[in-house]
Design a protein around this motif. Structure first.
Motif, mmCIF file in Angstrom:
data_model
loop_
_atom_site.group_PDB
_atom_site.id
_atom_site.type_symbol
_atom_site.label_atom_id
_atom_site.label_comp_id
_atom_site.label_asym_id
_atom_site.label_seq_id
_atom_site.Cartn_x
_atom_site.Cartn_y
_atom_site.Cartn_z
ATOM 1 N N ARG A 167 59.740 35.627 27.690
ATOM 2 C CA ARG A 167 58.400 35.911 27.153
ATOM 3 C C ARG A 167 57.531 36.499 28.272
ATOM 4 O O ARG A 167 56.811 37.474 28.084
ATOM 5 N N PHE B 253 54.038 45.083 26.330
ATOM 6 C CA PHE B 253 53.183 45.252 25.147
ATOM 7 C C PHE B 253 51.718 45.437 25.552
ATOM 8 O O PHE B 253 50.816 45.255 24.743
ATOM 9 N N LEU C 76 47.493 40.916 4.593
ATOM 10 C CA LEU C 76 48.369 39.973 5.306
ATOM 11 C C LEU C 76 48.037 38.516 4.956
ATOM 12 O O LEU C 76 48.833 37.625 5.162
ATOM 13 N N SER D 196 53.566 39.109 5.785
ATOM 14 C CA SER D 196 54.907 39.706 5.901
ATOM 15 C C SER D 196 55.957 38.656 6.230
ATOM 16 O O SER D 196 57.090 38.738 5.780
ATOM 17 N N PHE E 24 57.856 30.218 8.777
ATOM 18 C CA PHE E 24 58.749 30.157 9.940
ATOM 19 C C PHE E 24 58.955 28.698 10.314
ATOM 20 O O PHE E 24 58.193 27.833 9.878
ATOM 21 N N SER F 151 51.468 33.952 13.341
ATOM 22 C CA SER F 151 51.631 32.663 13.985
ATOM 23 C C SER F 151 50.511 32.511 15.030
ATOM 24 O O SER F 151 49.536 33.267 15.003
ATOM 25 N N ARG G 91 54.071 30.743 21.051
ATOM 26 C CA ARG G 91 55.154 31.537 20.442
ATOM 27 C C ARG G 91 54.623 32.480 19.375
ATOM 28 O O ARG G 91 55.329 32.822 18.419
ATOM 29 N N GLY H 219 54.119 41.270 19.066
ATOM 30 C CA GLY H 219 53.925 42.665 18.661
ATOM 31 C C GLY H 219 52.737 42.883 17.743
ATOM 32 O O GLY H 219 52.649 43.917 17.082
HETATM 33 C C1 HEM Z 1 52.746 42.915 10.275
HETATM 34 C C2 HEM Z 1 53.657 42.836 11.222
HETATM 35 C C3 HEM Z 1 54.164 41.573 11.848
HETATM 36 C C4 HEM Z 1 54.014 40.270 11.442
HETATM 37 C C5 HEM Z 1 53.289 39.733 10.218
HETATM 38 C C6 HEM Z 1 54.695 39.443 12.419
HETATM 39 C C7 HEM Z 1 54.748 38.050 12.372
HETATM 40 C C8 HEM Z 1 55.376 37.267 13.313
HETATM 41 C C9 HEM Z 1 55.433 35.825 13.254
HETATM 42 C C10 HEM Z 1 54.847 34.961 12.144
HETATM 43 C C11 HEM Z 1 56.115 35.402 14.350
HETATM 44 C C12 HEM Z 1 56.434 33.956 14.723
HETATM 45 C C13 HEM Z 1 57.741 33.564 14.120
HETATM 46 C C14 HEM Z 1 58.149 32.170 14.501
HETATM 47 O O1 HEM Z 1 57.454 31.471 15.199
HETATM 48 O O2 HEM Z 1 59.235 31.773 14.067
HETATM 49 C C15 HEM Z 1 56.497 36.577 15.105
HETATM 50 C C16 HEM Z 1 57.210 36.549 16.289
HETATM 51 C C17 HEM Z 1 57.619 37.679 16.964
HETATM 52 N N1 HEM Z 1 57.299 38.994 16.657
HETATM 53 FE FE1 HEM Z 1 56.178 39.605 15.091
HETATM 54 N N2 HEM Z 1 55.248 40.256 13.380
HETATM 55 C C18 HEM Z 1 54.928 41.558 13.087
HETATM 56 C C19 HEM Z 1 55.272 42.685 13.804
HETATM 57 C C20 HEM Z 1 55.956 42.672 14.998
HETATM 58 C C21 HEM Z 1 56.220 43.830 15.802
HETATM 59 C C22 HEM Z 1 55.726 45.244 15.481
HETATM 60 C C23 HEM Z 1 56.978 43.415 16.867
HETATM 61 C C24 HEM Z 1 57.541 44.214 18.020
HETATM 62 C C25 HEM Z 1 57.416 45.505 18.194
HETATM 63 C C26 HEM Z 1 57.159 41.984 16.740
HETATM 64 C C27 HEM Z 1 57.862 41.201 17.625
HETATM 65 C C28 HEM Z 1 57.934 39.815 17.564
HETATM 66 C C29 HEM Z 1 58.690 39.003 18.517
HETATM 67 C C30 HEM Z 1 59.537 39.522 19.658
HETATM 68 C C31 HEM Z 1 58.477 37.660 18.135
HETATM 69 C C32 HEM Z 1 59.025 36.421 18.834
HETATM 70 C C33 HEM Z 1 58.017 35.938 19.871
HETATM 71 C C34 HEM Z 1 58.436 34.648 20.553
HETATM 72 O O3 HEM Z 1 59.167 33.869 19.973
HETATM 73 O O4 HEM Z 1 57.975 34.439 21.691
HETATM 74 N N3 HEM Z 1 56.526 41.567 15.600
HETATM 75 N N4 HEM Z 1 56.025 37.697 14.461
#
Ligand code: HEM
Length: 505
Positions: free
Chosen positions: A137, A144, A372, A377, A381, A444, A448, A452
């Motif tokens: 992380r 980013f 949203l 989306s 989780f 979230s 964590r 993005g």
């Molecule tokens: C509307 C678009 C998006 C939504 C609603 C969204 C939502 C989320 C949510 C709810 C989590 C947490 C999941 C969990 O705790 O199990 C998450 C984690 C993450 N998202 Fe997004 N996301 C979006 C777009 C993106 C984009 C564009 C990227 C990268 C280019 C991205 C990369 C990640 C990564 C790498 C994690 C894991 C972070 C970690 O565990 O430290 N997401 N996202």
């Protein structure tokens, strides 16, 4: 007679041999049952748990889940337990408890619900835990940075224009068409370019097998998560799910690994990336460059850059844009207000959208945020509890999962007045004052949270601004006919069937 004695002796030996594990298992189950009995939930039976009464069809299951959420929220409960077979999943329906969990530095391990995703997403940032997650992380966060995201603006704009060319054929037509595949292919082209620096031309090459494989992985993983009998490998394969899943993983992995290997080869041959201040390097190149300094292997890069970022980004942003379009097609007053804002910024020009323009598009941002809320989306989780934890007077025992559900949280009428209504002005600063920050968590929150989210909002704003500058979008299909199916991504049950008409400005 002899056989019976042998079996008896064998059984006694086995029990003696495994007695330690057996006692530990019994203790563990007793602890689990003791604490779970204090958490309310729909009726469950041994072995099958709550699944025996879960609706089979996804759309019915969605309504059933909502019903349970509302029922227990109205009774003033903060948690609900669902037994997925013998496994308890505790669903959080109170923002106070969501805050305690998401801000905790101990409850960071993803739930077993993600196990099925391992072969697909690897154990990179998205799924890893403990020290590995913490160091990844820290390493990935700077990639980013907003300066880097600003460098991607030209890609967002360029791909949005290609999407408009693709839509041209539907201008003024009387028959609905599904705009979702167009949005998805645009999002895929964007992520391939920004993450890996390559053009896959998904927008112009419609039968892209990668998109189809990701779609099928989403559906299969969701089926796996809610049908415990599929957890048994023979059934998983006998039903054909396993084979389809493996084939789809192969399609996705072969494609991405090929690209990564080519970039690594280029980097090694060139002895570093040549200076070019005119173009932002993709995430992959940044990782390859900092590899030695951060002690990464090429295998780490394969794991990190490609699958999680690919998966999470293009599907989640596409769903976000699709639902915003759908909501605006049903709320013409909001759409007109948005177009007024766009006209103020761009007049009738067709010029490129810059980062400065995006800052002025405040109403558009509210429209995206409100979509949203209604249709997050990522509908839910999960976290795995690895040692008993006390939270707001509840003990969550080792071995249970915690499910945080933005979908249920965002529909709680205690925090969102008339939750079913699409009202972007909920996000006006004045209206946000005093709101519980954890009652709205599409990305979230806590350590964590989504890395993005800025990328996502920037991309969504650019594509939607391009779409609504050029077209008015309507639909005759009732809003409620299109249910969000809570798979890994909140997929629309009927796509997004719309009509488009060029604007006269
Ligand atoms: C509307 C678009 C998006 C939504 C609603 C969204 C939502 C989320 C949510 C709810 C989590 C947490 C999941 C969990 O705790 O199990 C998450 C984690 C993450 N998202 Fe997004 N996301 C979006 C777009 C993106 C984009 C564009 C990227 C990268 C280019 C991205 C990369 C990640 C990564 C790498 C994690 C894991 C972070 C970690 O565990 O430290 N997401 N996202």
């Amino acid at each position: 007679m002899h056989i019976a004695i042998y079996i008896l002796i064998l059984t006694i030996l086995l029990v003696l041999f495994y007695s330690k594990q057996l006692i530990a298992f019994i203790k563990h189950r007793r602890n689990l049952l003791k604490h779970m009995s204090k958490i309310p939930g729909p009726h469950a039976i041994p072995l099958l748990g709550t699944t025996y009464q879960m609706k089979w069809r996804t759309r019915d299951l969605l309504l059933q889940m909502r019903g349970w959420g509302v029922e227990f929220q109205n009774k003033g409960y903060e948690l609900v337990v669902l037994w997925l077979g013998p496994h308890p999943s505790v669903v959080v329906i109170s923002p106070d408890i969501a805050r305690a969990i998401l801000e905790s530095n101990d409850i960071i391990t993803k739930g077993p619900e993600y196990d099925i995703l391992m072969p697909w997403l690897g154990t990179g940032l998205l799924i890893s835990t403990g020290e590995k997650w913490r160091s990844r992380r820290k390493m990935i966060t700077p990639t980013f940075h907003f300066n880097i995201l600003n460098g991607f603006q030209a890609v967002f704009d360029h791909q949005a224009r290609i999407m408009m060319e693709q839509l041209e054929t539907y201008d003024g037509k009387r028959e609905h068409f599904d705009i979702f595949p167009y949005i998805k292919r645009c999002a895929l082209d964007i992520i391939c370019e920004t993450a890996m620096g390559i053009t896959v031309s998904a927008q112009t090459d419609h039968n892209n097998p990668y998109v189809q494989a990701v779609q099928s992985l989403n559906i299969l993983a969701f089926n796996y998560q809610r049908r415990p009998w599929l957890w048994l490998k023979p059934i998983w394969y006998a039903t054909g799910n396993g084979y389809e899943y493996d084939a789809s993983i192969k399609t996705v992995s072969d494609f991405t690994i090929k690209v990564i290997n080519e970039r690594i080869r280029d980097f090694e041959q060139l002895g570093g990336w040549p200076e070019d201040n005119t173009k932002q390097r993709p995430f992959l190149d940044m990782l390859i460059e900092i590899r030695k300094e951060k002690g990464l292997t090429y295998e780490d890069i394969r794991e990190e850059n490609v699958c999680p970022i690919h998966h999470t980004s293009h599907d989640t942003t596409a769903a976000g844009m699709g639902w915003t379009t759908w909501c605006l097609a049903h709320n013409m007053k909001c759409q007109r207000k948005l177009q007024e804002e766009l006209d103020e910024v761009f007049g009738n020009s067709d010029r490129e959208i810059t980062v400065d323009d995006l800052k002025k598009l405040k109403y558009l941002e509210r429209c995206i945020k409100e979509a949203l809320r209604l249709r997050p989306s990522v509908p839910h989780f999960a976290r795995k509890v690895e040692k008993d934890v006390e939270i707001n007077g509840y003990t969550l025992p080792k071995g249970c999962s915690i499910i945080i559900s933005p979908m249920l949280m965002h529909f709680n009428s205690r925090f969102h007045e008339n939750p079913e209504n699409y009202d972007p002005d909920r996000f006006l600063e004045d209206n946000l004052a005093g709101k519980h920050p954890y009652s709205y968590i599409p990305f979230s929150a806590g350590p964590r949270n989504c890395i993005g989210q800025k990328f996502a909002i920037q991309e969504e704003k650019t594509i939607l601004a391009t779409l609504f500058r050029k077209y008015t979008v309507t639909t005759h299909i009732p809003y409620t006919d299109n249910l969000p199916l809570p798979e890994i991504i909140n997929r629309p049950s009927n796509g997004f069937p719309v009509l488009i008409k060029k604007r006269n400005i």
